[in-house]
Structures are given as structure tokens and as C-alpha cells.
Scaffold this motif. Structure first.
Motif, short mmCIF file in Angstrom:
data_model
loop_
_atom_site.label_atom_id
_atom_site.label_comp_id
_atom_site.label_asym_id
_atom_site.label_seq_id
_atom_site.Cartn_x
_atom_site.Cartn_y
_atom_site.Cartn_z
N THR A 265 5.82 20.40 -8.42
CA THR A 265 5.23 19.16 -7.90
C THR A 265 5.18 18.10 -9.01
OG1 THR A 265 2.94 19.73 -8.45
CG2 THR A 265 3.78 20.45 -6.29
N LYS A 266 5.02 16.86 -8.58
CA LYS A 266 4.82 15.75 -9.51
C LYS A 266 3.70 14.89 -8.95
CE LYS A 266 6.11 13.21 -13.14
NZ LYS A 266 7.47 12.64 -13.26
N THR A 267 2.74 14.52 -9.81
CA THR A 267 1.56 13.78 -9.35
C THR A 267 1.43 12.49 -10.14
OG1 THR A 267 0.43 15.86 -8.83
CG2 THR A 267 -0.95 13.90 -9.05
N TRP A 268 1.10 11.43 -9.41
CA TRP A 268 0.78 10.14 -10.02
C TRP A 268 -0.57 9.67 -9.50
CZ3 TRP A 268 5.42 11.29 -7.74
CH2 TRP A 268 6.58 11.22 -8.52
N VAL A 269 -1.30 8.94 -10.30
CA VAL A 269 -2.51 8.26 -9.85
C VAL A 269 -2.31 6.77 -10.08
CG1 VAL A 269 -5.00 7.96 -10.13
CG2 VAL A 269 -4.00 10.25 -10.32
N VAL A 270 -2.38 6.00 -9.00
CA VAL A 270 -2.09 4.57 -9.08
C VAL A 270 -3.19 3.81 -8.37
CG1 VAL A 270 -0.64 4.70 -7.01
CG2 VAL A 270 -0.36 2.80 -8.59
N GLN A 271 -3.55 2.66 -8.92
CA GLN A 271 -4.56 1.82 -8.29
C GLN A 271 -3.90 0.73 -7.47
OE1 GLN A 271 -7.57 -1.01 -10.33
NE2 GLN A 271 -8.72 0.90 -10.03
N VAL A 272 -4.28 0.64 -6.20
CA VAL A 272 -3.73 -0.36 -5.29
C VAL A 272 -4.89 -1.10 -4.64
CG1 VAL A 272 -2.29 -0.76 -3.27
CG2 VAL A 272 -1.72 1.10 -4.83
N ASP B 238 -8.07 3.81 -5.99
CA ASP B 238 -7.22 4.80 -6.65
C ASP B 238 -6.54 5.68 -5.59
OD1 ASP B 238 -7.76 3.99 -9.23
OD2 ASP B 238 -9.48 5.34 -9.44
N TYR B 239 -5.24 5.88 -5.75
CA TYR B 239 -4.47 6.74 -4.86
C TYR B 239 -3.83 7.85 -5.69
CZ TYR B 239 -4.97 3.26 -1.17
OH TYR B 239 -5.48 2.38 -0.23
N ARG B 240 -3.95 9.07 -5.20
CA ARG B 240 -3.30 10.23 -5.83
C ARG B 240 -2.08 10.59 -4.99
NH1 ARG B 240 -3.90 15.92 -5.03
NH2 ARG B 240 -3.47 17.15 -6.92
N VAL B 241 -0.91 10.37 -5.57
CA VAL B 241 0.36 10.61 -4.88
C VAL B 241 0.98 11.89 -5.42
CG1 VAL B 241 2.67 9.71 -4.38
CG2 VAL B 241 0.72 8.13 -4.55
N VAL B 242 1.31 12.81 -4.52
CA VAL B 242 1.87 14.10 -4.92
C VAL B 242 3.20 14.30 -4.22
CG1 VAL B 242 1.55 16.60 -5.01
CG2 VAL B 242 -0.43 15.08 -5.26
N LEU B 243 4.23 14.62 -5.00
CA LEU B 243 5.55 14.97 -4.46
C LEU B 243 5.75 16.47 -4.58
CD1 LEU B 243 8.52 14.34 -3.54
CD2 LEU B 243 9.05 14.17 -5.99
N GLU B 244 6.08 17.11 -3.46
CA GLU B 244 6.49 18.51 -3.49
C GLU B 244 8.01 18.54 -3.62
OE1 GLU B 244 4.89 20.33 0.01
OE2 GLU B 244 2.83 20.32 -0.76
N LYS B 245 8.48 18.95 -4.78
CA LYS B 245 9.89 18.81 -5.10
C LYS B 245 10.80 19.66 -4.21
CE LYS B 245 8.91 17.93 -10.00
NZ LYS B 245 9.13 18.42 -11.39
#
Length: 207
Positions: free
Chosen positions: A125-132, A136-143
């Protein structure tokens, strides 16, 4: 090798375990003797385990909500199993006697020790935390599946092939997001994933 934490030690970011006697257990938030944090695609779950070493009581809390309770247990060692997250990921707390009335607690997730589970998630997986817009949004990609999760919700996505790899598009609020998958040209590193918000690259998370 298991990580053990006494109450005066700093709390490790990934998870924590307490080795405790029956006297100590009454001092640590009542009968709470162990606390772990588990990051899944749909969120980060805080698990607290209460163990009454006089009555055998066992209580599991997930994010502050009681999910399992056994008030009287003649056997003070053993296992307790419960489910985590929307995917019902299996979690098991192991209770082992060390000596006398001293016990050690460990957590298995999806059939793996917690550390192995964390290591495997880091690869898959790859995780990003971004403020919009101030949130705050926690975005997770399941590769493996290219599924995308954002703050606990599985997102509707659109994928397309481009010259340098693939792009997976979705919306966060009213903002366009895109996860680009590109080959870095090095076999060891394989595919590199980056997140774009309204066309701007989001900094990679600090490991």
C-alpha cells in the motif's frame, strides 16, 4: 523478538506492548494492559486490551468502543479474536504467562505478527495525508488491486493508460486527484506511485 514497553518508556509510533503484573495492571487506566495502533486502508484503529488478572476479565476496545467482553475467565492465558475495519480483518490478542502473575500480550493481524503485518502493508500500500480546504484527508492506494480509499471510504475511480504508465483519477471534495504509476527504471524499486492534487504533486509521506 517482541517489543515490550513499560509505563515510563516513550510510546513507539507503530504499536506498544506492556508486560505487567496484576498490581501494575490496576494502575494503567484501570485494567488496560496493552495498546496497539493498526493502520488499515479504511483508517487507523487504536486497540486497547483490559485484562483483570484476578477475575480473568478480558475486554477489547477499538477506537474507544467495546467490541468484546468476557467478565469471568478461570484460565488467565489464551487468545481473543475479533474483527477490524470494513474488510473484517482478523485480529488476535495472545496472552502468555511469563512468570508468576506476570503476563505478556501480543497482537496478530491477518494471521501475521503485528510487525510483519506492518512490513507487508508498507510493500503493498501507499498512504498520503493531504489537506484540502482545511480538512485532512488520508488517501490509501492498495497496489495489488489499485483500489483507493479516502478517510475510510472506498473511492470511485477511473483508470487510464498514459505514455509513462497509468493514471487513476478520483475526486476529493471538488478537487481532482490522480495517482500516477510509473516505472522508475530500476528493478529494485519497481513501480513508483505519486499523488497529484489539482495537478500539483503531493509530497511523499515520511516513513
Amino acid at each position: 523478538m517482541q517489543l515490550l514497553l513499560r509505563r515510563q518508556d516513550p510510546v513507539p509510533s507503530a504499536f506498544q506492548l506492556l508486560r505487567t503484573s496484576s498490581a501494575e495492571s490496576r494502575m494503567v487506566c484501570g485494567d488496560v494492559v496493552a495498546v496497539w495502533e493498526v493502520a488499515l486502508s479504511d483508517g487507523v484503529y487504536r486497540i486497547e486490551f483490559a485484562h483483570g488478572t484476578t477475575t480473568g476479565k478480558r475486554v477489547v476496545y477499538v477506537n474507544g468502543t467495546e467490541v468484546l467482553r468476557k467478565d469471568w475467565m478461570f484460565k488467565l492465558v489464551g487468545k481473543e479474536t475479533f474483527m477490524l475495519g470494513r474488510a473484517d480483518t482478523k485480529a488476535t490478542i495472545n496472552i502468555e504467562a511469563i512468570s508468576g502473575f506476570t503476563y505478556e500480550y501480543s497482537l496478530n493481524v491477518d494471521g501475521k505478527s503485528l510487525q510483519k503485518f506492518i512490513d507487508n502493508r508498507a510493500k503493498t500500500t501507499k498512504t498520503w495525508v493531504v489537506q484540502v480546504d482545511g480538512t485532512d484527508y488520508r488517501v490509501v492506494l492498495e497496489k495489488d488491486t489499485m483500489d483507493v480509499w479516502c478517510n475510510g471510504q472506498k473511492m470511485d475511480t477511473t483508470g487510464e493508460f498514459v505514455d509513462d504508465g497509468t493514471e487513476t483519477h478520483f475526486l476529493v471534495g471538488e478537487h481532482d486527484c490522480c495517482i500516477k504509476a510509473m516505472s522508475c527504471g530500476k528493478k529494485k524499486n519497481g513501480i513508483v506511485h505519486c499523488l497529484l492534487l489539482d495537478g500539483e504533486k503531493v509530497p511523499a509521506p515520511t516513513q
